[in-house]
Design a protein around this motif. Sequence first.
Motif, PDB file in Angstrom:
ATOM      1  N   MET A  37     -17.986   5.476 -35.719  1.00  0.00           N
ATOM      2  CA  MET A  37     -16.851   6.193 -35.162  1.00  0.00           C
ATOM      3  C   MET A  37     -15.850   6.536 -36.471  1.00  0.00           C
ATOM      4  SD  MET A  37     -13.979   4.927 -32.585  1.00  0.00           S
ATOM      5  CE  MET A  37     -15.236   4.477 -31.390  1.00  0.00           C
ATOM      6  N   LEU A  38     -15.442   7.668 -36.532  1.00  0.00           N
ATOM      7  CA  LEU A  38     -14.248   8.112 -37.427  1.00  0.00           C
ATOM      8  C   LEU A  38     -13.139   8.774 -36.587  1.00  0.00           C
ATOM      9  CD1 LEU A  38     -16.301   9.332 -40.708  1.00  0.00           C
ATOM     10  CD2 LEU A  38     -14.931   7.282 -40.525  1.00  0.00           C
ATOM     11  N   THR A  39     -12.018   8.907 -37.233  1.00  0.00           N
ATOM     12  CA  THR A  39     -11.092   9.692 -36.716  1.00  0.00           C
ATOM     13  C   THR A  39     -11.077  11.239 -37.264  1.00  0.00           C
ATOM     14  OG1 THR A  39      -9.401   9.513 -38.408  1.00  0.00           O
ATOM     15  CG2 THR A  39      -9.181   7.859 -36.600  1.00  0.00           C
ATOM     16  N   GLN A  83     -18.186   0.410 -36.326  1.00  0.00           N
ATOM     17  CA  GLN A  83     -17.169   0.486 -37.134  1.00  0.00           C
ATOM     18  C   GLN A  83     -16.378   1.817 -36.891  1.00  0.00           C
ATOM     19  OE1 GLN A  83     -16.358  -2.300 -38.750  1.00  0.00           O
ATOM     20  NE2 GLN A  83     -18.113  -3.458 -38.616  1.00  0.00           N
ATOM     21  N   VAL A  84     -14.951   1.586 -36.816  1.00  0.00           N
ATOM     22  CA  VAL A  84     -14.094   2.877 -37.155  1.00  0.00           C
ATOM     23  C   VAL A  84     -13.091   2.515 -38.342  1.00  0.00           C
ATOM     24  CG1 VAL A  84     -12.652   1.826 -35.336  1.00  0.00           C
ATOM     25  CG2 VAL A  84     -12.631   4.306 -35.895  1.00  0.00           C
ATOM     26  N   LEU A  85     -13.043   4.033 -38.876  1.00  0.00           N
ATOM     27  CA  LEU A  85     -11.950   4.060 -39.888  1.00  0.00           C
ATOM     28  C   LEU A  85     -11.350   5.170 -39.707  1.00  0.00           C
ATOM     29  CD1 LEU A  85     -13.818   3.022 -43.217  1.00  0.00           C
ATOM     30  CD2 LEU A  85     -11.917   1.849 -42.126  1.00  0.00           C
ATOM     31  N   VAL A  86     -10.061   5.401 -40.240  1.00  0.00           N
ATOM     32  CA  VAL A  86      -9.224   6.679 -40.078  1.00  0.00           C
ATOM     33  C   VAL A  86      -9.795   7.340 -41.440  1.00  0.00           C
ATOM     34  CG1 VAL A  86      -6.993   7.566 -40.828  1.00  0.00           C
ATOM     35  CG2 VAL A  86      -7.094   5.401 -39.447  1.00  0.00           C
ATOM     36  N   VAL A  87     -10.075   8.565 -40.877  1.00  0.00           N
ATOM     37  CA  VAL A  87     -10.961   9.522 -42.116  1.00  0.00           C
ATOM     38  C   VAL A  87     -10.152   9.766 -43.314  1.00  0.00           C
ATOM     39  CG1 VAL A  87     -10.383  11.681 -41.127  1.00  0.00           C
ATOM     40  CG2 VAL A  87     -12.667  11.205 -42.118  1.00  0.00           C
ATOM     41  N   HIS A  88      -8.762   9.826 -43.032  1.00  0.00           N
ATOM     42  CA  HIS A  88      -8.076  10.288 -44.528  1.00  0.00           C
ATOM     43  C   HIS A  88      -7.983   9.022 -45.278  1.00  0.00           C
ATOM     44  CE1 HIS A  88      -6.724  13.625 -42.118  1.00  0.00           C
ATOM     45  NE2 HIS A  88      -5.953  14.033 -43.072  1.00  0.00           N
ATOM     46  N   ASP A  89      -8.249   7.983 -44.751  1.00  0.00           N
ATOM     47  CA  ASP A  89      -8.096   6.677 -45.398  1.00  0.00           C
ATOM     48  C   ASP A  89      -9.583   6.471 -46.179  1.00  0.00           C
ATOM     49  OD1 ASP A  89      -5.565   5.489 -44.600  1.00  0.00           O
ATOM     50  OD2 ASP A  89      -6.602   4.251 -43.225  1.00  0.00           O
ATOM     51  N   MET A  90     -10.590   6.557 -45.492  1.00  0.00           N
ATOM     52  CA  MET A  90     -11.876   6.442 -46.099  1.00  0.00           C
ATOM     53  C   MET A  90     -12.164   7.500 -46.951  1.00  0.00           C
ATOM     54  SD  MET A  90     -14.344   8.526 -44.841  1.00  0.00           S
ATOM     55  CE  MET A  90     -15.971   7.572 -44.900  1.00  0.00           C
ATOM     56  N   LEU A  91     -11.539   8.753 -46.898  1.00  0.00           N
ATOM     57  CA  LEU A  91     -11.971   9.716 -47.878  1.00  0.00           C
ATOM     58  C   LEU A  91     -10.805   9.979 -49.014  1.00  0.00           C
ATOM     59  CD1 LEU A  91     -12.620  12.748 -45.606  1.00  0.00           C
ATOM     60  CD2 LEU A  91     -14.418  11.416 -46.716  1.00  0.00           C
ATOM     61  N   GLY A  92      -9.770   8.959 -49.247  1.00  0.00           N
ATOM     62  CA  GLY A  92      -8.885   8.853 -50.227  1.00  0.00           C
ATOM     63  C   GLY A  92      -7.943   9.995 -50.087  1.00  0.00           C
ATOM     64  N   LEU A  93      -7.606  10.429 -48.888  1.00  0.00           N
ATOM     65  CA  LEU A  93      -6.920  11.547 -48.708  1.00  0.00           C
ATOM     66  C   LEU A  93      -5.157  11.324 -48.324  1.00  0.00           C
ATOM     67  CD1 LEU A  93      -8.206  14.533 -46.682  1.00  0.00           C
ATOM     68  CD2 LEU A  93      -7.015  14.640 -48.622  1.00  0.00           C
ATOM     69  N   PHE A  94      -5.141   9.843 -47.858  1.00  0.00           N
ATOM     70  CA  PHE A  94      -3.704   9.478 -47.657  1.00  0.00           C
ATOM     71  C   PHE A  94      -3.424   8.410 -48.474  1.00  0.00           C
ATOM     72  CE2 PHE A  94      -1.055   6.582 -44.750  1.00  0.00           C
ATOM     73  CZ  PHE A  94      -0.037   7.581 -44.400  1.00  0.00           C
ATOM     74  N   GLU A  95      -2.294   8.475 -49.075  1.00  0.00           N
ATOM     75  CA  GLU A  95      -2.024   7.780 -50.311  1.00  0.00           C
ATOM     76  C   GLU A  95      -0.929   6.823 -50.040  1.00  0.00           C
ATOM     77  OE1 GLU A  95      -2.119  10.333 -54.129  1.00  0.00           O
ATOM     78  OE2 GLU A  95      -3.952   9.106 -54.437  1.00  0.00           O
ATOM     79  N   LYS A  96      -0.197   7.021 -48.944  1.00  0.00           N
ATOM     80  CA  LYS A  96       1.103   6.145 -48.970  1.00  0.00           C
ATOM     81  C   LYS A  96       0.850   4.708 -48.930  1.00  0.00           C
ATOM     82  CE  LYS A  96       5.006   7.832 -46.177  1.00  0.00           C
ATOM     83  NZ  LYS A  96       5.415   8.525 -45.062  1.00  0.00           N
ATOM     84  N   PHE A  97      -0.099   4.308 -48.226  1.00  0.00           N
ATOM     85  CA  PHE A  97      -0.542   2.768 -48.426  1.00  0.00           C
ATOM     86  C   PHE A  97      -2.057   2.796 -47.773  1.00  0.00           C
ATOM     87  CE2 PHE A  97       1.224   3.557 -44.078  1.00  0.00           C
ATOM     88  CZ  PHE A  97       0.301   2.719 -43.454  1.00  0.00           C
ATOM     89  N   PHE A 147      -8.601  -3.606 -45.126  1.00  0.00           N
ATOM     90  CA  PHE A 147      -9.701  -3.371 -44.442  1.00  0.00           C
ATOM     91  C   PHE A 147     -10.386  -2.116 -44.811  1.00  0.00           C
ATOM     92  CE2 PHE A 147      -6.753  -2.829 -41.091  1.00  0.00           C
ATOM     93  CZ  PHE A 147      -6.927  -1.377 -41.019  1.00  0.00           C
ATOM     94  N   VAL A 148      -9.602  -0.921 -45.650  1.00  0.00           N
ATOM     95  CA  VAL A 148     -10.283   0.193 -45.636  1.00  0.00           C
ATOM     96  C   VAL A 148     -11.080   0.217 -47.192  1.00  0.00           C
ATOM     97  CG1 VAL A 148      -9.584   2.693 -46.604  1.00  0.00           C
ATOM     98  CG2 VAL A 148      -8.369   1.489 -44.623  1.00  0.00           C
ATOM     99  N   LYS A 149     -12.196   0.994 -46.914  1.00  0.00           N
ATOM    100  CA  LYS A 149     -13.052   1.299 -48.136  1.00  0.00           C
ATOM    101  C   LYS A 149     -12.845   2.808 -48.463  1.00  0.00           C
ATOM    102  CE  LYS A 149     -17.577   0.859 -50.506  1.00  0.00           C
ATOM    103  NZ  LYS A 149     -18.890   0.533 -50.514  1.00  0.00           N
ATOM    104  N   GLN A 150     -12.700   3.116 -49.725  1.00  0.00           N
ATOM    105  CA  GLN A 150     -12.402   4.660 -49.865  1.00  0.00           C
ATOM    106  C   GLN A 150     -14.042   5.065 -50.479  1.00  0.00           C
ATOM    107  OE1 GLN A 150      -9.125   5.313 -52.498  1.00  0.00           O
ATOM    108  NE2 GLN A 150      -7.622   5.364 -50.833  1.00  0.00           N
ATOM    109  N   TYR A 151     -14.516   5.748 -49.597  1.00  0.00           N
ATOM    110  CA  TYR A 151     -15.693   6.456 -50.187  1.00  0.00           C
ATOM    111  C   TYR A 151     -15.598   7.620 -51.100  1.00  0.00           C
ATOM    112  CZ  TYR A 151     -18.007   3.065 -47.022  1.00  0.00           C
ATOM    113  OH  TYR A 151     -18.457   2.047 -46.344  1.00  0.00           O
ATOM    114  N   CYS A 152     -14.624   8.437 -50.992  1.00  0.00           N
ATOM    115  CA  CYS A 152     -14.140   9.505 -51.880  1.00  0.00           C
ATOM    116  C   CYS A 152     -12.806   9.134 -52.367  1.00  0.00           C
ATOM    117  CB  CYS A 152     -14.297  10.816 -51.049  1.00  0.00           C
ATOM    118  SG  CYS A 152     -15.694  11.060 -50.218  1.00  0.00           S
ATOM    119  N   HIS A 153     -12.393  10.060 -53.402  1.00  0.00           N
ATOM    120  CA  HIS A 153     -11.012  10.070 -53.919  1.00  0.00           C
ATOM    121  C   HIS A 153     -10.395  11.488 -53.787  1.00  0.00           C
ATOM    122  CE1 HIS A 153     -11.518   5.874 -54.606  1.00  0.00           C
ATOM    123  NE2 HIS A 153     -12.666   6.327 -55.331  1.00  0.00           N
ATOM    124  N   LEU A 154     -10.200  11.964 -52.610  1.00  0.00           N
ATOM    125  CA  LEU A 154     -10.025  13.505 -52.436  1.00  0.00           C
ATOM    126  C   LEU A 154      -8.643  13.905 -52.661  1.00  0.00           C
ATOM    127  CD1 LEU A 154     -11.760  14.484 -49.058  1.00  0.00           C
ATOM    128  CD2 LEU A 154     -12.726  14.573 -51.603  1.00  0.00           C
TER     129      LEU A 154
END
Length: 280
Positions: free
Chosen positions: A21-23, A213-227, A231-238
């Motif tokens: 699951m992803l957002t 498993q679910v993650l917020v897509v902005h977190d796992m893609l490295g799109l949201f940098e505020k915090f 438990f998040v793994k960044q699979y990309c650093h967009l």
Amino acid sequence: MKKITVKDFREMKGSGHIISMLTAYDASMARLLDQAGVDSLLVGDSLGMVVLGYDSTVPVTMEEMLHHARAVSRGTEHALVIGDMPFGSYQVSVEQAIINGTRFLKEAGCDCVKLEGGREVCAAVQGLVRAGVPVMGHIGLTPQTAGQLGGFKVQGKDMTAARQLLADAQALEQAGAFALVLEAVPAPLAKILRQKISVPVIGIGAGPDCDGQVLVVHDMLGLFEKFTPKFVKQYCHLAPDITQGVQAYLQEIQTGDFPAEEHSFAVQEDFSALLADKEE
Ligand code: KIV
């Protein structure tokens, strides 16, 4: 690819397949995630923080959720689409929960809804299920009421709290929830909860022993940098990729490297005579 239904989703528990699951909050991202093969897309109220710029999920409205849920439904062919009921849209009465829950199905093309809370929301869950709206529960860290929980903290850390969570999970299952999101709880507790209930347990910060498993897509893609939660793994650093791309564009429009010939439209006609035209 076949559309995933709530029934398929339930049957994935114990099948050996870990439910993904992803957002998603818009049609183009939904299309990409759907084509990548994700089982379910949650139009999460995390929308408020990662897309709309609010400090929490609390201010998110039904109209905002429906607007984005419609876009996600338009971009999805395969994944189960879950609409997240925003704070204040299901707490007032069972009737209010049914009115708002049905809107996600009727007006936004969602397959089901998710709502936060344990035993205190079971009447709403039961009402929705009876009205024909499949419901996913969400316990552990519930961001809409994080203030009451002492902030964004791990839940179920001692035996008393663990028993409360188990009672909540069992009550939600009893009320008819077809699955549960379990957020920010110790991994050994998630493992036990998963064994004690018959519906899929989807973890976020709940360790590996979950049915999905679910993650917020902005977190796992490295799109949201505020915090970035632990438990998040960044699979990309967009985010840095975007900054780099935008800076290259800014430079190239100054140097004239963009637009190049291949980005421009040419014609046979010579328009230079226009320069000599007199103004009327
Ligand atoms: O709103 C959301 O994105 C969620 C997930 C964190 C499960 O509820």
